[in-house]
Write a protein that holds these residues in place. Sequence first.
Motif, mmCIF file in Angstrom:
data_model
loop_
_atom_site.group_PDB
_atom_site.id
_atom_site.type_symbol
_atom_site.label_atom_id
_atom_site.label_comp_id
_atom_site.label_asym_id
_atom_site.label_seq_id
_atom_site.Cartn_x
_atom_site.Cartn_y
_atom_site.Cartn_z
ATOM 1 N N TYR A 99 0.888 -1.026 0.157
ATOM 2 C CA TYR A 99 -0.117 -0.035 -0.012
ATOM 3 C C TYR A 99 0.971 1.187 0.027
ATOM 4 O O TYR A 99 1.715 1.318 0.805
ATOM 5 N N LEU A 100 0.493 2.017 -0.771
ATOM 6 C CA LEU A 100 1.261 3.352 -0.830
ATOM 7 C C LEU A 100 0.321 4.427 -0.691
ATOM 8 O O LEU A 100 -0.739 4.701 -1.486
ATOM 9 N N VAL A 101 0.432 5.184 0.309
ATOM 10 C CA VAL A 101 -0.603 6.179 0.942
ATOM 11 C C VAL A 101 0.040 7.653 0.805
ATOM 12 O O VAL A 101 1.206 7.768 1.404
ATOM 13 N N TYR A 102 -0.746 8.575 0.348
ATOM 14 C CA TYR A 102 -0.358 9.965 0.319
ATOM 15 C C TYR A 102 -0.961 10.347 1.348
ATOM 16 O O TYR A 102 -2.250 10.560 1.416
ATOM 17 N N TRP A 103 -0.015 10.790 2.433
ATOM 18 C CA TRP A 103 -0.783 11.432 3.768
ATOM 19 C C TRP A 103 -1.736 12.448 3.623
ATOM 20 O O TRP A 103 -2.676 12.137 4.171
ATOM 21 N N PRO A 104 -1.589 13.687 2.951
ATOM 22 C CA PRO A 104 -2.469 14.562 2.874
ATOM 23 C C PRO A 104 -4.146 14.188 2.354
ATOM 24 O O PRO A 104 -4.884 14.618 2.875
ATOM 25 N N ASP A 105 -3.843 13.480 1.517
ATOM 26 C CA ASP A 105 -5.204 12.945 0.987
ATOM 27 C C ASP A 105 -5.862 11.876 1.866
ATOM 28 O O ASP A 105 -7.185 11.790 1.877
ATOM 29 N N ASN A 130 7.151 19.485 2.636
ATOM 30 C CA ASN A 130 6.530 20.813 2.586
ATOM 31 C C ASN A 130 5.117 20.844 3.081
ATOM 32 O O ASN A 130 4.507 21.926 3.348
ATOM 33 N N ILE A 131 4.517 19.493 3.271
ATOM 34 C CA ILE A 131 3.120 19.636 3.648
ATOM 35 C C ILE A 131 2.920 19.686 5.164
ATOM 36 O O ILE A 131 2.065 20.234 5.814
ATOM 37 N N GLY A 132 4.029 19.369 5.848
ATOM 38 C CA GLY A 132 3.982 19.427 7.503
ATOM 39 C C GLY A 132 4.289 17.990 7.727
ATOM 40 O O GLY A 132 4.460 17.122 7.128
ATOM 41 N N LYS A 133 4.185 17.808 9.099
ATOM 42 C CA LYS A 133 4.568 16.410 9.815
ATOM 43 C C LYS A 133 3.509 15.798 9.952
ATOM 44 O O LYS A 133 2.179 16.451 10.274
ATOM 45 N N ILE A 134 3.358 14.404 10.217
ATOM 46 C CA ILE A 134 2.311 13.478 10.571
ATOM 47 C C ILE A 134 2.346 13.865 12.034
ATOM 48 O O ILE A 134 3.297 13.802 12.836
ATOM 49 N N PRO A 135 1.113 14.096 12.680
ATOM 50 C CA PRO A 135 0.970 14.120 14.057
ATOM 51 C C PRO A 135 1.712 13.080 15.020
ATOM 52 O O PRO A 135 1.511 11.822 14.410
ATOM 53 N N PRO A 136 2.343 13.293 16.161
ATOM 54 C CA PRO A 136 2.835 12.363 17.099
ATOM 55 C C PRO A 136 1.819 10.956 17.312
ATOM 56 O O PRO A 136 2.430 9.934 17.358
ATOM 57 N N ASP A 137 0.723 11.321 17.474
ATOM 58 C CA ASP A 137 -0.062 10.126 17.905
ATOM 59 C C ASP A 137 -0.222 9.254 16.495
ATOM 60 O O ASP A 137 -0.314 8.022 16.712
ATOM 61 N N GLN A 138 -0.256 9.984 15.404
ATOM 62 C CA GLN A 138 -0.427 8.908 14.297
ATOM 63 C C GLN A 138 0.726 8.293 14.080
ATOM 64 O O GLN A 138 0.819 7.192 13.511
ATOM 65 N N MET A 139 2.015 8.958 14.191
ATOM 66 C CA MET A 139 3.232 8.264 13.932
ATOM 67 C C MET A 139 3.284 7.036 14.842
ATOM 68 O O MET A 139 3.666 5.892 14.529
ATOM 69 N N THR A 140 2.900 7.164 16.109
ATOM 70 C CA THR A 140 2.981 6.094 17.169
ATOM 71 C C THR A 140 1.726 4.973 16.670
ATOM 72 O O THR A 140 2.123 3.732 16.715
ATOM 73 N N ASN A 141 0.645 5.400 16.210
ATOM 74 C CA ASN A 141 -0.287 4.530 15.426
ATOM 75 C C ASN A 141 0.403 3.655 14.381
ATOM 76 O O ASN A 141 0.509 2.541 14.386
ATOM 77 N N LEU A 142 1.193 4.181 13.274
ATOM 78 C CA LEU A 142 1.597 3.679 12.241
ATOM 79 C C LEU A 142 2.967 2.775 12.575
ATOM 80 O O LEU A 142 3.051 1.667 11.897
#
Length: 175
Positions: A99-105, A130-142
């Motif tokens: 799975y290749l996921v484009y985060w902003p979408d 340039n879009i920004g970072k993935i929130p820490p709680d989502q990074m933990t989830n991933l």
Amino acid sequence: MNQYAEQIRKAIEVIGTIETTVLIIVTITAIVLWARGIWPVLYRLGNGLANRKIAIFAKGDTRSSLKSLLMDSELFREKNICEIGGVHDLGKAEVASVYLVYWPDWAQDIEKILDMKPDKCALVVYCPHNIGKIPPDQMTNLDGKRHTSVTNFRGRLLNDVVTSMITTPYSKKVN
């Protein structure tokens, strides 16, 4: 003099036999190490590039841009790329093993993707710098999911997809 020549000839024969034996052992060892180390990686990569399906989770122009990135590398076949443009298309991803996921979408619907992702399926999340970072709680989830990587650069994205194909198991899905 003939006696010395005969002894020298016998010594050279012994040295030649030893060198030949060492050469045979080194050659056999090299073949065994190659077969155990390199061959499985090449086989998995070849099998992955030829057969594995990649689901691209992106919307609009980004979806076609990511597909173009994969196609331009000339590593992947178009028939092996499945495009997921919205939540209503999630069922199409069942055939994919990467799975290749484009985060902003898909930031709002990432849980739906994670819930449907099989354990052996690789997940590559692309979040441009340039879009920004993935929130820490989502990074933990991933981070809690197996075979998941996050990247910020297109060049790294392609590398992560190829690496995912090598490092994850593959079995054909029979319907």
